[in-house]
Scaffold this motif. Structure first.
Motif, PDB file in Angstrom:
ATOM      1  N   LEU A  85       0.841  -1.193   0.000  1.00  0.00           N
ATOM      2  CA  LEU A  85       0.000   0.000   0.000  1.00  0.00           C
ATOM      3  C   LEU A  85       0.881   1.250   0.000  1.00  0.00           C
ATOM      4  O   LEU A  85       1.874   1.319   0.738  1.00  0.00           O
ATOM      5  CB  LEU A  85      -0.920  -0.002   1.220  1.00  0.00           C
ATOM      6  N   PHE A  86       0.517   2.249  -0.827  1.00  0.00           N
ATOM      7  CA  PHE A  86       1.211   3.526  -0.887  1.00  0.00           C
ATOM      8  C   PHE A  86       0.329   4.585  -0.242  1.00  0.00           C
ATOM      9  O   PHE A  86      -0.889   4.601  -0.443  1.00  0.00           O
ATOM     10  CB  PHE A  86       1.491   3.926  -2.339  1.00  0.00           C
ATOM     11  N   SER A  87       0.959   5.484   0.499  1.00  0.00           N
ATOM     12  CA  SER A  87       0.218   6.581   1.125  1.00  0.00           C
ATOM     13  C   SER A  87       1.041   7.860   1.053  1.00  0.00           C
ATOM     14  O   SER A  87       2.275   7.824   1.058  1.00  0.00           O
ATOM     15  CB  SER A  87      -0.122   6.260   2.588  1.00  0.00           C
ATOM     16  N   THR A  88       0.352   8.978   0.976  1.00  0.00           N
ATOM     17  CA  THR A  88       1.024  10.278   0.973  1.00  0.00           C
ATOM     18  C   THR A  88       0.143  11.281   1.699  1.00  0.00           C
ATOM     19  O   THR A  88      -1.092  11.117   1.762  1.00  0.00           O
ATOM     20  CB  THR A  88       1.301  10.754  -0.458  1.00  0.00           C
ATOM     21  N   GLY A  89       0.779  12.303   2.272  1.00  0.00           N
ATOM     22  CA  GLY A  89       0.033  13.271   3.055  1.00  0.00           C
ATOM     23  C   GLY A  89       0.627  14.657   3.004  1.00  0.00           C
ATOM     24  O   GLY A  89       1.443  14.987   2.130  1.00  0.00           O
ATOM     25  N   TYR A  90       0.234  15.454   3.971  1.00  0.00           N
ATOM     26  CA  TYR A  90       0.661  16.848   4.015  1.00  0.00           C
ATOM     27  C   TYR A  90       2.051  17.008   4.629  1.00  0.00           C
ATOM     28  O   TYR A  90       2.486  18.131   4.870  1.00  0.00           O
ATOM     29  CB  TYR A  90      -0.367  17.670   4.795  1.00  0.00           C
ATOM     30  N   ASP A  91       2.729  15.893   4.887  1.00  0.00           N
ATOM     31  CA  ASP A  91       4.131  15.969   5.282  1.00  0.00           C
ATOM     32  C   ASP A  91       5.059  15.815   4.078  1.00  0.00           C
ATOM     33  O   ASP A  91       6.275  15.683   4.241  1.00  0.00           O
ATOM     34  CB  ASP A  91       4.455  14.886   6.322  1.00  0.00           C
ATOM     35  N   TYR A  92       4.445  15.831   2.846  1.00  0.00           N
ATOM     36  CA  TYR A  92       5.173  15.826   1.562  1.00  0.00           C
ATOM     37  C   TYR A  92       5.931  14.524   1.327  1.00  0.00           C
ATOM     38  O   TYR A  92       6.868  14.510   0.528  1.00  0.00           O
ATOM     39  CB  TYR A  92       6.152  17.009   1.463  1.00  0.00           C
ATOM     40  N   GLN A  93       5.553  13.446   1.970  1.00  0.00           N
ATOM     41  CA  GLN A  93       6.265  12.187   1.830  1.00  0.00           C
ATOM     42  C   GLN A  93       5.338  11.095   1.282  1.00  0.00           C
ATOM     43  O   GLN A  93       4.135  11.095   1.546  1.00  0.00           O
ATOM     44  CB  GLN A  93       6.841  11.731   3.178  1.00  0.00           C
ATOM     45  N   ILE A  94       5.932  10.170   0.520  1.00  0.00           N
ATOM     46  CA  ILE A  94       5.237   8.974   0.061  1.00  0.00           C
ATOM     47  C   ILE A  94       5.799   7.796   0.844  1.00  0.00           C
ATOM     48  O   ILE A  94       7.015   7.569   0.847  1.00  0.00           O
ATOM     49  CB  ILE A  94       5.415   8.745  -1.449  1.00  0.00           C
ATOM     50  N   MET A  95       4.930   7.063   1.500  1.00  0.00           N
ATOM     51  CA  MET A  95       5.354   5.914   2.293  1.00  0.00           C
ATOM     52  C   MET A  95       4.805   4.627   1.685  1.00  0.00           C
ATOM     53  O   MET A  95       3.645   4.576   1.251  1.00  0.00           O
ATOM     54  CB  MET A  95       4.879   6.050   3.744  1.00  0.00           C
ATOM     55  N   ILE A  96       5.657   3.601   1.636  1.00  0.00           N
ATOM     56  CA  ILE A  96       5.295   2.292   1.099  1.00  0.00           C
ATOM     57  C   ILE A  96       5.192   1.322   2.268  1.00  0.00           C
ATOM     58  O   ILE A  96       6.142   1.164   3.042  1.00  0.00           O
ATOM     59  CB  ILE A  96       6.335   1.813   0.076  1.00  0.00           C
ATOM     60  N   PRO A 155       7.312   2.195   7.708  1.00  0.00           N
ATOM     61  CA  PRO A 155       7.141   1.786   6.311  1.00  0.00           C
ATOM     62  C   PRO A 155       8.430   1.174   5.764  1.00  0.00           C
ATOM     63  O   PRO A 155       9.521   1.397   6.290  1.00  0.00           O
ATOM     64  CB  PRO A 155       6.803   3.108   5.603  1.00  0.00           C
ATOM     65  N   VAL A 156       8.285   0.389   4.707  1.00  0.00           N
ATOM     66  CA  VAL A 156       9.463  -0.246   4.113  1.00  0.00           C
ATOM     67  C   VAL A 156      10.266   0.745   3.286  1.00  0.00           C
ATOM     68  O   VAL A 156      11.457   0.524   3.029  1.00  0.00           O
ATOM     69  CB  VAL A 156       9.051  -1.451   3.243  1.00  0.00           C
ATOM     70  N   ARG A 157       9.632   1.841   2.857  1.00  0.00           N
ATOM     71  CA  ARG A 157      10.329   2.850   2.069  1.00  0.00           C
ATOM     72  C   ARG A 157       9.625   4.182   2.230  1.00  0.00           C
ATOM     73  O   ARG A 157       8.402   4.248   2.318  1.00  0.00           O
ATOM     74  CB  ARG A 157      10.348   2.462   0.587  1.00  0.00           C
ATOM     75  N   THR A 158      10.412   5.253   2.308  1.00  0.00           N
ATOM     76  CA  THR A 158       9.871   6.608   2.365  1.00  0.00           C
ATOM     77  C   THR A 158      10.519   7.429   1.256  1.00  0.00           C
ATOM     78  O   THR A 158      11.746   7.498   1.155  1.00  0.00           O
ATOM     79  CB  THR A 158      10.132   7.268   3.723  1.00  0.00           C
ATOM     80  N   ILE A 159       9.693   8.048   0.414  1.00  0.00           N
ATOM     81  CA  ILE A 159      10.164   8.868  -0.706  1.00  0.00           C
ATOM     82  C   ILE A 159       9.956  10.332  -0.349  1.00  0.00           C
ATOM     83  O   ILE A 159       8.836  10.753  -0.045  1.00  0.00           O
ATOM     84  CB  ILE A 159       9.412   8.506  -1.997  1.00  0.00           C
ATOM     85  N   SER A 160      11.032  11.111  -0.407  1.00  0.00           N
ATOM     86  CA  SER A 160      10.991  12.500   0.074  1.00  0.00           C
ATOM     87  C   SER A 160      11.539  13.471  -0.968  1.00  0.00           C
ATOM     88  O   SER A 160      12.372  14.318  -0.668  1.00  0.00           O
ATOM     89  CB  SER A 160      11.786  12.631   1.376  1.00  0.00           C
ATOM     90  N   HIS A 161      11.064  13.365  -2.195  1.00  0.00           N
ATOM     91  CA  HIS A 161      11.528  14.261  -3.263  1.00  0.00           C
ATOM     92  C   HIS A 161      10.646  15.489  -3.429  1.00  0.00           C
ATOM     93  O   HIS A 161      11.008  16.397  -4.177  1.00  0.00           O
ATOM     94  CB  HIS A 161      11.576  13.516  -4.593  1.00  0.00           C
ATOM     95  N   HIS A 162       9.507  15.544  -2.753  1.00  0.00           N
ATOM     96  CA  HIS A 162       8.544  16.608  -3.007  1.00  0.00           C
ATOM     97  C   HIS A 162       8.717  17.742  -2.000  1.00  0.00           C
ATOM     98  O   HIS A 162       9.081  17.520  -0.840  1.00  0.00           O
ATOM     99  CB  HIS A 162       7.116  16.061  -2.950  1.00  0.00           C
ATOM    100  N   THR A 163       8.422  18.942  -2.466  1.00  0.00           N
ATOM    101  CA  THR A 163       8.554  20.145  -1.634  1.00  0.00           C
ATOM    102  C   THR A 163       7.200  20.733  -1.255  1.00  0.00           C
ATOM    103  O   THR A 163       7.154  21.780  -0.603  1.00  0.00           O
ATOM    104  CB  THR A 163       9.378  21.206  -2.381  1.00  0.00           C
ATOM    105  N   ASP A 164       6.121  20.105  -1.679  1.00  0.00           N
ATOM    106  CA  ASP A 164       4.777  20.594  -1.356  1.00  0.00           C
ATOM    107  C   ASP A 164       3.822  19.404  -1.342  1.00  0.00           C
ATOM    108  O   ASP A 164       4.236  18.254  -1.497  1.00  0.00           O
ATOM    109  CB  ASP A 164       4.335  21.658  -2.364  1.00  0.00           C
TER     110      ASP A 164
END
Length: 527
Positions: free
Chosen positions: A153-164, A177-186
């Motif tokens: 499952l993928f989730s994203t929120g107002y902390d600008y992160q995508i968590m797997i 989460p098994v992975r956190t993607i933090s490339h976004h600035t908004d």
């Protein structure tokens, strides 16, 4: 010297979807009296599968959403049980594509929760989730299931992160989460995967479109087009293109096509209109048809997309005076192929508190199965387990045929291997109280789990099937709630068996009386 003259010819394009039309359901087939949420989030607020319809509702003191049986049309009871375990408003809901009884929800309380819906629907409020995912520091606005791997499952929120998240674990509360993607600035506005989930595309409030590898989190390419502010993105996997919907610098709604290998300039941009509502794009990879539904609009536009210029081919437009707040989409395996239905929306009409099914139909004279408009499509079986995808394997979806009579796997819960729950491996699609006698006897243990080889062909044809699948059996109950449901179901089956036995006793008595009358009416010499 000869002069050749160029003759002008109109550009007619042959397409089997030129005459697709939208058919709204009758009032009896709508869902009336649904308190649809008033949230201003640009989400669909609705999720559908072949068994249930889920919609986020307006409520006080936390967040909740309704789960209705797909056949539960008409007036909805205002006191209908809800899923109400969140402390904040629910912002997004998504059904598990491989389990029709599992749904995930995202909320303002910064959590994601996974719920198991009972086979007969909700009989009381559901407050205890199957899984709770705690990792976001702010509200969670979007969730998406992996299209081919189970329990991802993928989730994203107002902390600008995508968590797997990997749900294939015994813990009820998952904090890492098994992975956190933090490339976004908004704030991230939308997410989309290709067919095997080797690519992830996102749109963000910083006007950028990003293409990344979801498993590693590596950023592959980034687009920053000043003339197009994208709000929604779709990866057109079978065409190897990206589609975005957004607005121009003059605040006109527009759609754009991109080459995934070069995001510097869009391949094609088309202005739609000057309205202000967000455009929701819905793409059917089987027919290559794109549907555009604007938030607050009453119309839906259809385009056919090709891999060559001019890319977009306008088909027609469905018009309605009822504006939509959100749209739910039925998976292909839930469509009515006998009426040539190729797409089905569930339109949320807030001003009337109504959910209106809307079918997109290809007009055909023949009533037989139309193979040219129903190619093999993604089914409800996962292509791999969560650990396989995390280890670096990519697989496309497991395809299925929509032809009636073809073998189709029932929606089963392979999540049970990782979730530590013996969820049902195969479930019945029949309604309670409509089970055949042979199935009731099998459930009561009179057949020792064996099939009745003597079942007549006409009785076999009366068994509830889904595209040719046989009626599945159910596993033993796990919780007290499931045990109570099984008990009531068994009591109903016993009552029906008693009624059937009473009817047979009456018939036997009638036959005995007829035989006695015949004997009495015959003369003594003939006996």
């Amino acid at each position: 010297m000869t002069v050749s003259k160029m003759t002008w010819r109109p550009q007619y394009r042959n397409s089997k979807f030129r005459h697709v039309f939208g058919k709204a359901a009758t009032k009896d087939s709508c869902y009336d009296g649904v308190p649809i949420t008033r949230s201003v989030q640009d989400n669909n607020f609705c999720a559908v599968n072949p068994r249930f319809l889920a919609v986020i509702t307006e409520c006080a003191g936390g967040g909740a959403f309704l789960v209705l049986s797909l056949h539960h049309t008409g007036k909805v009871d205002p006191h209908h049980p809800r899923v109400s375990g969140h402390k904040g408003n629910v912002l997004d809901i998504k059904w598990n594509p491989f389990n029709d009884y599992c749904i995930a929800s995202a909320s303002e309380d910064s959590t994601v929760k996974v719920w198991e819906i009972p086979p007969r629907g909700l009989l009381k409020n559901l407050t205890v989730p199957l899984k709770e995912l705690q990792g976001h520091s702010r509200r969670v606005s979007l969730i998406e299931w992996h299209p081919t791997a189970n329990s991802i499952l993928f989730s994203t929120g107002y902390d600008y992160q995508i968590m797997i998240w990997n749900l294939d674990c015994p813990e009820q509360v998952i904090k890492n989460p098994v992975r956190t993607i933090s490339h976004h600035t908004d704030v991230i506005l939308s997410m989309s995967f290709n067919t095997d989930c080797s690519l992830l595309a996102t749109t963000c409030r910083d006007r950028k479109v990003r293409l990344m590898e979801p498993r590693s989190g590596n950023l592959l390419r980034e687009a920053n087009c000043k003339t197009h502010k994208a709000s929604k993105v779709l990866i057109l996997g079978n065409l190897k293109m990206l589609l975005t919907s957004g607005i121009s610098r003059w605040n006109e709604r527009q759609i754009a096509l991109w080459d995934p290998d070069d995001l510097s300039v869009p391949l094609f941009v088309e202005n739609v209109d000057g309205s202000s509502g967000v455009l929701f794009p819905f793409y059917d990879p089987d027919t290559h048809v794109l549907y555009l539904a604007g938030k607050g609009d009453g119309n839906i536009r259809y385009y056919e997309i090709s891999s060559e210029k001019p890319y977009f081919h306008f088909l027609t437009e469905y018009r309605s005076h009822l504006p939509q707040k959100g749209m739910g989409v039925m998976p292909k395996r839930g469509l009515d192929v006998s009426s040539c239905e190729v797409f089905r929306f569930y339109k949320l009409v807030t001003i009337k508190s109504v959910i209106e099914p809307l079918s997109m139909i290809v007009p055909r004279r023949s009533e037989s199965y139309q193979e040219d408009i129903y190619p093999m499509t993604a089914g409800n079986k996962p292509a791999m387990a969560a650990d396989e995808w995390l280890s670096g394997i990519d697989k496309g979806p497991v395809l299925m045929s929509l032809k009636p009579g073809s073998q189709v796997a029932e929606s089963h819960s392979e999540m049970s291997k990782g979730l530590g729950n013996s969820l049902e491996t195969r479930r019945s699609q029949s309604r309670p109280g409509m089970l055949p006698l042979s199935y009731i006897q099998d459930q009561l243990g009179t057949k020792d789990g064996k099939e009745d080889n003597g079942l007549a062909d006409d009785d076999r044809c009366r068994l509830p099937v889904s595209n040719g699948g046989d009626l599945p059996l159910c596993s033993p109950p796990r919780t007290e709630n499931e045990l109570l449901l099984k008990f009531h179901k068994q009591q109903e089956e016993i009552r029906r068996l008693r009624e059937l036995l009473n009817q047979r006793d009456v018939r036997v008595t009638q036959l005995e009386l007829e035989i006695k009358n015949i004997k009495n009416s015959q003369p003594q010499g003939s006996l």
